[in-house]
Scaffold this active site. Structure first.
Site, PDB file in Angstrom:
ATOM      1  N   GLU A  65      49.060  21.707  28.709  1.00  0.00           N
ATOM      2  CA  GLU A  65      49.606  22.928  28.611  1.00  0.00           C
ATOM      3  C   GLU A  65      49.048  23.652  27.349  1.00  0.00           C
ATOM      4  OE1 GLU A  65      51.072  24.860  30.680  1.00  0.00           O
ATOM      5  OE2 GLU A  65      51.399  23.075  32.176  1.00  0.00           O
ATOM      6  N   CYS A 221      45.111  33.281  45.332  1.00  0.00           N
ATOM      7  CA  CYS A 221      45.443  34.542  44.830  1.00  0.00           C
ATOM      8  C   CYS A 221      44.940  34.863  43.483  1.00  0.00           C
ATOM      9  CB  CYS A 221      46.985  34.701  44.847  1.00  0.00           C
ATOM     10  SG  CYS A 221      47.740  36.335  44.749  1.00  0.00           S
ATOM     11  N   CYS A 228      42.915  35.977  50.967  1.00  0.00           N
ATOM     12  CA  CYS A 228      44.110  36.170  51.732  1.00  0.00           C
ATOM     13  C   CYS A 228      44.180  35.573  53.057  1.00  0.00           C
ATOM     14  CB  CYS A 228      44.584  37.644  51.816  1.00  0.00           C
ATOM     15  SG  CYS A 228      44.812  38.685  50.692  1.00  0.00           S
ATOM     16  N   CYS A 231      45.744  32.202  52.326  1.00  0.00           N
ATOM     17  CA  CYS A 231      47.208  32.355  51.745  1.00  0.00           C
ATOM     18  C   CYS A 231      48.395  32.092  52.738  1.00  0.00           C
ATOM     19  CB  CYS A 231      47.604  33.655  51.091  1.00  0.00           C
ATOM     20  SG  CYS A 231      49.058  34.036  50.214  1.00  0.00           S
ATOM     21  N   CYS A 237      53.158  39.200  51.919  1.00  0.00           N
ATOM     22  CA  CYS A 237      52.822  39.729  50.914  1.00  0.00           C
ATOM     23  C   CYS A 237      52.846  41.302  50.886  1.00  0.00           C
ATOM     24  CB  CYS A 237      51.408  39.383  50.606  1.00  0.00           C
ATOM     25  SG  CYS A 237      50.604  40.109  48.963  1.00  0.00           S
TER      26      CYS A 237
END
Length: 335
Positions: A65, A221, A228, A231, A237
């Site tokens: 992270e 995305c 798309c 997706c 969406c």
């Protein structure tokens, strides 16, 4: 995945429906209608990344992270592998000088992250017996850890229920629930409310949702050339259903590097990283011609604790104070 220190912890039950007006539209979004397809997609398409493997542990998640903030996965992977081989536990890093963390950070950029990670490792060794804490409040109390990182470690390492809002997640939520192409430049309170409302009530599902929505933003995305057709929530969406209206908010911030103080700082640090000991001023002067900018960059590195000035116009990476305490020493016993 990039990070913003803007996530919020939520231990309250999620709302039955998320009010997408929090992200700029009045349409209502059913959280459950998003959770199932996104998590199912993640189960099939998640990348096999070393910090996602069980053997990485909470320390591996924390290291990733820190490294992934504003840095792509492809650049992080080799540095992460070397880092974890050298410092498989927080106490291993804490026992070294902070300058060694800066040296090992290499060219990942934003090297203050290395100092912050070293400081967090020292605090973990001193306060928590060498084990990364699982509670959000304890994580947040570590030096160099903000809201995003605390929520991410608690969620990804320990399966806790937290809203984890990085740039990728914010973009997914802006499009799917808000009907806009991009989120605001800075995380807003409305985004945090939406993220909490979309959070599954079950702790394990919430942790999976956090990872899945982040991966969706990273792989499908994306900021540009979104796919798309791949997706799992394209049919729900709000942005796609509205015809993909172009971004009409404030200009999105771009980043330049060439000729900036950041570039000069990187050149100066490269000299110090490659040196076995202190280097003279002349060696630093040789890497950048413009003296005023060079001096300003060097002063900034000193002020940030990344460079330590010595007598005789010499400089080195910071020596600091290594920690030896619970959990320090050879890592042979690490499970």
């Amino acid at each position: 995945m990039t990070a913003t220190h803007a996530s919020q912890t939520s231990d309250t039950p999620s709302a039955p429906a998320a009010d997408a007006s929090a992200a700029g539209t009045s349409a209502a979004v059913d959280p459950a209608a998003l959770h199932t397809p996104v998590i199912a997609w993640f189960e099939q398409h998640a990348r096999d990344l070393p910090w996602r493997r069980p053997e990485a542990g909470a320390w591996g998640v924390m290291v990733s992270e820190f490294m992934l903030q504003q840095t792509p996965v492809s650049r992080v992977l080799p540095v992460y592998e070397q880092w974890m081989a050298r410092w498989p536990r927080p106490a291993d890093l804490a026992a070294e000088a902070p300058g060694e963390a800066v040296r090992a950070w290499g060219r990942l950029g934003y090297p203050r992250r290395a100092l912050r990670l070293h400081g967090a490792a020292q605090a973990i060794a001193e306060r928590h017996g060498g084990e990364v804490p699982s509670e959000h409040a304890q994580l947040l109390a570590l030096p160099g850890i903000g809201e995003y990182t605390a929520a991410a470690v608690a969620s990804f390492a320990y399966g806790r229920r937290h809203a984890v809002l990085d740039t990728n997640v914010r973009r997914v939520f802006a499009r799917a629930a808000g009907g806009v192409q991009y989120p605001p430049n800075a995380t807003t309170a409305a985004e945090r409310r939406l993220a909490r409302a979309l959070l599954p009530e079950d702790e394990a599902t919430a942790a999976r949702w956090a990872a899945a929505s982040m991966e969706l933003g990273a792989l499908v995305c994306t900021a540009r050339n979104e796919d798309c057709g791949r997706c799992p929530i394209a049919e729900r969406c709000a942005w796609r259903l509205a015809g993909k209206p172009a971004h009409d908010g404030p200009a999105r911030r771009g980043q330049t590097y060439a000729g900036t103080d950041r570039q000069v700082r990187g050149r100066l640090l490269a000299v110090l990283r490659e040196a076995a000991g202190p280097v003279p001023q002349s060696a630093l002067d040789a890497v950048w011609d413009e003296p005023v900018q060079r001096a300003r960059a060097l002063d900034g590195l000193v002020a940030d604790g990344l460079v330590e000035p010595l007598d005789g116009a010499r400089y080195r990476l910071p020596a600091g104070r290594p920690v030896t305490g619970p959990g320090s020493g050879p890592a042979a016993g690490r499970p």
